[in-house]
Design a protein around this motif. Sequence first.
Motif, mmCIF file in Angstrom:
data_model
loop_
_atom_site.group_PDB
_atom_site.id
_atom_site.type_symbol
_atom_site.label_atom_id
_atom_site.label_comp_id
_atom_site.label_asym_id
_atom_site.label_seq_id
_atom_site.Cartn_x
_atom_site.Cartn_y
_atom_site.Cartn_z
ATOM 1 N N ALA A 1 0.837 -1.206 0.000
ATOM 2 C CA ALA A 1 0.000 0.000 0.000
ATOM 3 C C ALA A 1 0.873 1.258 0.000
ATOM 4 C CB ALA A 1 -0.934 -0.004 1.211
ATOM 5 N N GLU A 2 1.929 1.245 0.798
ATOM 6 C CA GLU A 2 2.838 2.391 0.836
ATOM 7 C C GLU A 2 3.447 2.638 -0.545
ATOM 8 O OE1 GLU A 2 3.640 4.561 3.531
ATOM 9 O OE2 GLU A 2 1.771 3.596 4.126
ATOM 10 N N PHE A 3 3.762 1.561 -1.216
ATOM 11 C CA PHE A 3 4.335 1.682 -2.560
ATOM 12 C C PHE A 3 3.348 2.355 -3.520
ATOM 13 C CE2 PHE A 3 4.753 -0.330 -6.806
ATOM 14 C CZ PHE A 3 5.923 0.283 -7.194
ATOM 15 N N PHE A 4 2.110 1.883 -3.514
ATOM 16 C CA PHE A 4 1.121 2.460 -4.428
ATOM 17 C C PHE A 4 0.773 3.894 -4.035
ATOM 18 C CE2 PHE A 4 -0.022 -2.069 -5.419
ATOM 19 C CZ PHE A 4 0.389 -2.011 -6.737
ATOM 20 N N LYS A 5 0.875 4.179 -2.745
ATOM 21 C CA LYS A 5 0.592 5.535 -2.284
ATOM 22 C C LYS A 5 1.485 6.551 -3.003
ATOM 23 C CE LYS A 5 -0.634 5.449 2.052
ATOM 24 N NZ LYS A 5 -0.542 5.379 3.530
ATOM 25 N N VAL A 6 2.688 6.132 -3.320
ATOM 26 C CA VAL A 6 3.628 7.015 -4.000
ATOM 27 C C VAL A 6 3.093 7.418 -5.380
ATOM 28 C CG1 VAL A 6 5.955 7.213 -4.926
ATOM 29 C CG2 VAL A 6 5.579 6.041 -2.755
ATOM 30 N N PHE A 7 2.389 6.504 -6.016
ATOM 31 C CA PHE A 7 1.805 6.800 -7.326
ATOM 32 C C PHE A 7 0.517 7.607 -7.213
ATOM 33 C CE2 PHE A 7 4.365 3.050 -8.114
ATOM 34 C CZ PHE A 7 4.957 3.331 -9.337
ATOM 35 N N GLY A 8 0.014 7.722 -6.007
ATOM 36 C CA GLY A 8 -1.293 8.328 -5.821
ATOM 37 C C GLY A 8 -1.273 9.830 -5.648
ATOM 38 N N ARG B 1 12.238 13.443 -3.209
ATOM 39 C CA ARG B 1 12.723 12.675 -2.071
ATOM 40 C C ARG B 1 11.821 11.468 -1.796
ATOM 41 N NH1 ARG B 1 14.028 14.924 3.892
ATOM 42 N NH2 ARG B 1 12.088 16.022 3.495
ATOM 43 N N VAL B 2 10.514 11.701 -1.902
ATOM 44 C CA VAL B 2 9.576 10.588 -1.727
ATOM 45 C C VAL B 2 9.859 9.498 -2.755
ATOM 46 C CG1 VAL B 2 7.159 9.899 -1.807
ATOM 47 C CG2 VAL B 2 7.794 12.079 -0.765
ATOM 48 N N LEU B 3 10.042 9.917 -3.996
ATOM 49 C CA LEU B 3 10.303 8.950 -5.061
ATOM 50 C C LEU B 3 11.633 8.228 -4.833
ATOM 51 C CD1 LEU B 3 9.127 11.130 -8.071
ATOM 52 C CD2 LEU B 3 7.981 9.098 -7.179
ATOM 53 N N LYS B 4 12.585 8.970 -4.300
ATOM 54 C CA LYS B 4 13.896 8.390 -4.018
ATOM 55 C C LYS B 4 13.788 7.367 -2.893
ATOM 56 C CE LYS B 4 16.798 11.370 -2.544
ATOM 57 N NZ LYS B 4 17.566 12.627 -2.447
ATOM 58 N N ASN B 5 13.019 7.715 -1.867
ATOM 59 C CA ASN B 5 12.857 6.798 -0.736
ATOM 60 C C ASN B 5 12.183 5.488 -1.141
ATOM 61 O OD1 ASN B 5 14.076 8.564 1.005
ATOM 62 N ND2 ASN B 5 12.160 9.406 1.815
ATOM 63 N N SER B 6 11.337 5.566 -2.153
ATOM 64 C CA SER B 6 10.689 4.352 -2.647
ATOM 65 C C SER B 6 11.531 3.673 -3.722
ATOM 66 C CB SER B 6 9.323 4.670 -3.241
ATOM 67 O OG SER B 6 8.600 5.506 -2.387
ATOM 68 N N ARG B 7 12.715 4.177 -3.932
ATOM 69 C CA ARG B 7 13.628 3.614 -4.924
ATOM 70 C C ARG B 7 13.008 3.605 -6.320
ATOM 71 N NH1 ARG B 7 12.611 -0.745 -2.338
ATOM 72 N NH2 ARG B 7 13.198 -2.081 -4.056
ATOM 73 N N LEU B 8 12.227 4.630 -6.616
ATOM 74 C CA LEU B 8 11.635 4.730 -7.946
ATOM 75 C C LEU B 8 12.501 5.582 -8.856
ATOM 76 C CD1 LEU B 8 7.851 5.129 -7.090
ATOM 77 C CD2 LEU B 8 9.006 3.158 -8.102
ATOM 78 N N VAL B 9 13.283 6.473 -8.275
ATOM 79 C CA VAL B 9 14.204 7.283 -9.076
ATOM 80 C C VAL B 9 15.598 7.203 -8.461
ATOM 81 C CG1 VAL B 9 12.376 8.909 -9.707
ATOM 82 C CG2 VAL B 9 13.840 9.408 -7.762
#
Lengths: 121, 121
Positions: A38-45, A82-90
């Motif tokens: 859920a935390e992962f998808f939250k990043v896309f939300g 930073r959020v995207l970085k923390n989720s290792r998306l960027v």
Amino acid sequence: MEIGNESRNLQNQPVVDKELVEEVKHKMPDEELLYDLAEFFKVFGDSTRIKIIWALFEADMCVCDIANLLNMSQSAISHQLRVLKNSRLVRYKKSGKTVYYSLNDDHIKKIFELGMEHIME
Amino acid sequence: MEIGNESRNLQNQPVVDKELVEEVKHKMPDEELLYDLAEFFKVFGDSTRIKIIWALFEADMCVCDIANLLNMSQSAISHQLRVLKNSRLVRYKKSGKTVYYSLNDDHIKKIFELGMEHIME
DNA sequence: TTAACATGTGAACATGTGTTCATATGTTCA
DNA sequence: TGAACATATGAACACATGTTCACATGTTAA
């Protein structure tokens, strides 16, 4: 932060199919895993982050150019990166003063495409 | 609700690669489409809804059984099911007093799997 | 070194969101 | 019909979250 529900008292709720409930309960993945998902998808939300990711599909970009592209403040973009970085998306690469961000994951595009398919239906 | 940014005054921000910014700007999908996409992913960004969806992978279930399974109140589950219904992720079938919910989309499982792949890496 | 620049970050604020509570709706069965 | 039941829903509340503002950090070039 979501809190655990161990202390609640919902024992006396009605049940229609007790057997099914128990069966599915055993099959469910760990609480923590589902929480992380859920935390992962939250990043896309969030539409700002969606736009940032979409921009990075096109090209690696620095913070101020992303800010310009989206007509938002550098600070707001930096916070979201930073959020995207923390989720290792960027990931990022420093080049003097400027910092270039790029996508870090092959799943992202597929997830986007599937999401698009759904909302287009 | 997110607000538009037409009225902001961020014209004088520094730009590193103006050409790139313009090029990507033209390639970006409609604002509204990206907004809808974010709204769609937002639905997955809550662990209660994630659990509900996961449960429905296993079997169609009625509201009170989902509530039992997750040890949450019937009301909380009902509210979340409405969110899922509004996003057309679940459908329901009435059977007397009870209402059975089921998944409504083939993309969901794939999206979950891709999400899992990411957080497992 | 100093000035200009690009980015990062903490605090504050406004807004969004999930759960609870009380209650309404609608169904079944006696 | 009335009681019991399953679900839906509106309001209120607490908490989470995104943006802004002010400023810190770190880099480049003069």
